[in-house]
Design an enzyme around this catalytic site. Structure first.
Site, PDB file in Angstrom:
ATOM      1  N   ARG A 121     -10.139   9.128   0.824  1.00 53.15           N
ATOM      2  CA  ARG A 121     -10.988  10.110   1.505  1.00 53.15           C
ATOM      3  C   ARG A 121     -10.760  11.541   1.044  1.00 53.15           C
ATOM      4  O   ARG A 121     -11.716  12.272   0.789  1.00 53.15           O
ATOM      5  CB  ARG A 121     -10.760  10.057   3.029  1.00 53.15           C
ATOM      6  CG  ARG A 121     -11.546   8.992   3.713  1.00 53.15           C
ATOM      7  CD  ARG A 121     -10.777   8.466   4.910  1.00 53.15           C
ATOM      8  NE  ARG A 121      -9.724   7.591   4.415  1.00 53.15           N
ATOM      9  CZ  ARG A 121      -9.862   6.284   4.233  1.00 53.15           C
ATOM     10  NH1 ARG A 121     -10.967   5.699   4.604  1.00 53.15           N
ATOM     11  NH2 ARG A 121      -8.897   5.552   3.720  1.00 53.15           N
ATOM     12  N   THR A 122      -9.504  11.940   0.966  1.00 55.51           N
ATOM     13  CA  THR A 122      -9.246  13.345   0.628  1.00 55.51           C
ATOM     14  C   THR A 122      -9.767  13.618  -0.785  1.00 55.51           C
ATOM     15  O   THR A 122     -10.439  14.619  -1.035  1.00 55.51           O
ATOM     16  CB  THR A 122      -7.745  13.666   0.755  1.00 55.51           C
ATOM     17  OG1 THR A 122      -7.325  13.248   2.054  1.00 55.51           O
ATOM     18  CG2 THR A 122      -7.480  15.141   0.600  1.00 55.51           C
ATOM     19  N   LYS A 150       6.335  12.600 -20.830  1.00 56.23           N
ATOM     20  CA  LYS A 150       7.264  13.153 -21.829  1.00 56.23           C
ATOM     21  C   LYS A 150       8.329  14.013 -21.178  1.00 56.23           C
ATOM     22  O   LYS A 150       9.121  14.649 -21.861  1.00 56.23           O
ATOM     23  CB  LYS A 150       6.481  14.004 -22.843  1.00 56.23           C
ATOM     24  CG  LYS A 150       5.344  13.267 -23.529  1.00 56.23           C
ATOM     25  CD  LYS A 150       4.592  14.239 -24.439  1.00 56.23           C
ATOM     26  CE  LYS A 150       3.259  13.663 -24.877  1.00 56.23           C
ATOM     27  NZ  LYS A 150       2.410  14.686 -25.509  1.00 56.23           N
ATOM     28  N   ARG A 171      -2.478  16.700  -4.384  1.00 55.34           N
ATOM     29  CA  ARG A 171      -1.804  15.810  -3.419  1.00 55.34           C
ATOM     30  C   ARG A 171      -0.571  15.281  -4.119  1.00 55.34           C
ATOM     31  O   ARG A 171      -0.644  14.786  -5.246  1.00 55.34           O
ATOM     32  CB  ARG A 171      -2.709  14.664  -2.999  1.00 55.34           C
ATOM     33  CG  ARG A 171      -1.918  13.605  -2.265  1.00 55.34           C
ATOM     34  CD  ARG A 171      -2.756  12.548  -1.623  1.00 55.34           C
ATOM     35  NE  ARG A 171      -3.402  13.056  -0.428  1.00 55.34           N
ATOM     36  CZ  ARG A 171      -3.866  12.276   0.541  1.00 55.34           C
ATOM     37  NH1 ARG A 171      -3.764  10.966   0.440  1.00 55.34           N
ATOM     38  NH2 ARG A 171      -4.446  12.791   1.595  1.00 55.34           N
ATOM     39  N   HIS A 204      -0.742  18.485   5.888  1.00 56.17           N
ATOM     40  CA  HIS A 204      -2.046  18.088   5.359  1.00 56.17           C
ATOM     41  C   HIS A 204      -3.066  19.051   5.987  1.00 56.17           C
ATOM     42  O   HIS A 204      -3.864  18.669   6.844  1.00 56.17           O
ATOM     43  CB  HIS A 204      -2.326  16.635   5.769  1.00 56.17           C
ATOM     44  CG  HIS A 204      -3.409  15.961   5.002  1.00 56.17           C
ATOM     45  ND1 HIS A 204      -4.283  16.627   4.166  1.00 56.17           N
ATOM     46  CD2 HIS A 204      -3.778  14.649   4.951  1.00 56.17           C
ATOM     47  CE1 HIS A 204      -5.127  15.743   3.640  1.00 56.17           C
ATOM     48  NE2 HIS A 204      -4.845  14.548   4.098  1.00 56.17           N
TER      49      HIS A 204
HETATM   50  C1  NCD Z   1      -3.864  10.428   5.781  1.00 57.70           C
HETATM   51  C2  NCD Z   1      -2.845  10.896   4.780  1.00 57.70           C
HETATM   52  O1  NCD Z   1      -2.946  10.618   3.587  1.00 57.70           O
HETATM   53  O2  NCD Z   1      -1.945  11.564   5.221  1.00 57.70           O
HETATM   54  N1  NCD Z   1      -5.072  10.036   5.249  1.00 57.70           N
HETATM   55  C3  NCD Z   1      -6.001  10.956   4.851  1.00 57.70           C
HETATM   56  O3  NCD Z   1      -5.703  11.893   4.139  1.00 57.70           O
HETATM   57  N2  NCD Z   1      -7.240  10.775   5.302  1.00 57.70           N
HETATM   58  C4  NCD Z   1      -3.306   9.491   6.775  1.00 57.70           C
HETATM   59  C5  NCD Z   1      -2.644   8.244   6.311  1.00 57.70           C
HETATM   60  O4  NCD Z   1      -2.499   7.970   5.127  1.00 57.70           O
HETATM   61  O5  NCD Z   1      -2.269   7.482   7.193  1.00 57.70           O
END
Ligand code: NCD
Length: 389
Positions: A121-122, A150, A171, A204
């Site tokens: 999703r993100t 490397k 991320r 997040h």
């Molecule tokens: C969450 C995450 O990655 O922290 N998901 C997200 O970004 N929608 C929650 C999760 O992974 O449980």
């Protein structure tokens, strides 16, 4: 049973957010690549250990947010402003003409999606937010195909992206990663904004933005988020979404939180201390059913086993902390059921069609609010408002 509301004296909470995690070393052992270079940056440790309030200005430019690293960066005017931009983008996107207008806002900008921790999703919502505004997107979804194999350091890798693009969205499994890269880049002659799409079990912030947007929309006919009671359920200890969302509660009047979790996954002291400092009442319990009828929103979360020190010794699922079809009859008629997703067994699929189940709307809201954030970062939101004047 209600847990005592501890006036906790959290130790700085830095130990498990330290950057020298062994995660990347483990990955390297598995794929036979060279051990990653760990550069020493003079001044970094001192900066990292500062109080958050002292750091906020460092991630601003000309009074506006530049990098988005922590949820504590957002105040109420910003939240209201961003939700308004997201509403306008959503409306414009309903027509072909509106979509064309949006696409012409940022065709001269390029973004890098550096997602070296799994994401559906993100990643997709950021990518599509970029498409909506006309940005071109490059991506890296793992370290195995870049020069990190490397042994290149993550900081040099990010600095390389900054040579080619105007925005970096990252991320990463390490807490503090986004903060460190923004800190490094802001001292170079090509700083580009960093948006934190998840930094280990720590933060997040853009998920918190979409969660607030969803809550505000769900409550738009009943006075918005002010005055509401919110339950957060599941793995509160390692869930970065509930941590970031808790920080944002400081912006809303008269909100109270119900932390519902197995004893082993209780919300950490740093968040509780923050809530105490800002006068936000919270209750802790392991009795989910007793909380259900009391609250205006139920925010379910998954057990974050990927952060476990002993995954085989940990249960996969905690059925007492699941939301089942029969619970629909005991929650309030206006109650909003949320989940950042992915879900495992926390919410039965039979719940999905109830109008109070907001999680699929919530995931789509992620695209609108992230588009709003990118429009804000590149200062084109006035052009969006102009479409409605
Ligand atoms: C969450 C995450 O990655 O922290 N998901 C997200 O970004 N929608 C929650 C999760 O992974 O449980």
């Amino acid at each position: 049973m209600l847990f005592p509301c501890s006036a906790c004296l959290a130790q700085k909470g830095r130990a498990d957010t330290a950057l020298n995690s062994n995660l990347s070393l483990e990955v390297n052992k598995m794929n036979g690549s060279v051990e990653q270079t760990r550069q020493t940056y003079p001044g970094w440790d001192e900066f990292y250990n500062k109080d958050i309030d002292e750091k906020l200005d460092f991630f601003k430019l000309n009074g506006r947010l530049f990098d988005v690293i922590f949820a504590q960066q957002f105040d109420r005017p910003f939240m209201d402003y961003l939700c308004k931009i997201a509403d306008m983008i959503r409306l414009l996107a309903q027509t072909k003409m509106g979509q064309e207008k949006l696409r012409h806002l940022l065709p001269h900008k390029r973004a890098m999606l550096y997602f070296v921790q799994p994401s559906t999703r993100t990643f997709l919502s950021f990518q599509n937010a970029c498409y909506i505004l006309g940005l071109s997107v490059s991506e890296s979804r793992g370290t195995s195909t870049s020069s990190e194999v490397k042994g290149e350091s993550s900081e040099d890798t990010i600095r390389t992206f900054a040579s080619y693009v105007d925005l970096i969205i990252s991320r990463h499994p390490e807490a503090g990663f986004a903060e460190k890269t923004a800190w490094v880049l802001n001292q170079t002659d090509r700083p580009v904004p960093i948006l934190n799409g998840g930094s280990g079990p720590d933060q997040h912030p853009t998920q918190a933005l979409l969660d607030i947007y969803t809550l505000e929309r769900s409550f738009q006919h009943i006075g918005g988020l002010d005055g509401k009671k919110i339950a957060m359920v599941g793995d509160l200890k390692r869930g970065r979404t509930v941590r970031s969302l808790s920080y944002l509660m400081k912006n809303y009047n008269d909100v109270s939180l119900y932390f519902v979790s197995p004893d082993v996954f209780r919300m950490k002291d740093d968040i509780k201390k923050f809530l105490e400092k800002h006068g936000i009442p919270y209750y802790e319990t392991d009795d989910f059913e007793s909380v259900m009828p009391l609250v205006d929103a139920i925010y379910m979360t998954r057990i974050q086993k990927e952060y476990s020190d002993d995954p085989s010794g940990e249960a996969d699922t905690y059925p007492e902390f699941h939301f089942k079809k029969e619970h629909l009859s005991i929650i309030q008629p206006n109650c909003t059921i949320m989940h950042p997703l992915p879900r495992r067994y926390e919410i039965e699929v039979e719940v999905d069609n109830d109008p109070r189940a907001a999680y699929w709307r919530q995931e789509r809201n992620g695209m609108w609010i992230r588009a709003a954030l990118i429009a804000y970062v590149f200062q084109v939101e006035q052009e969006i408002f102009a479409e409605f004047s």
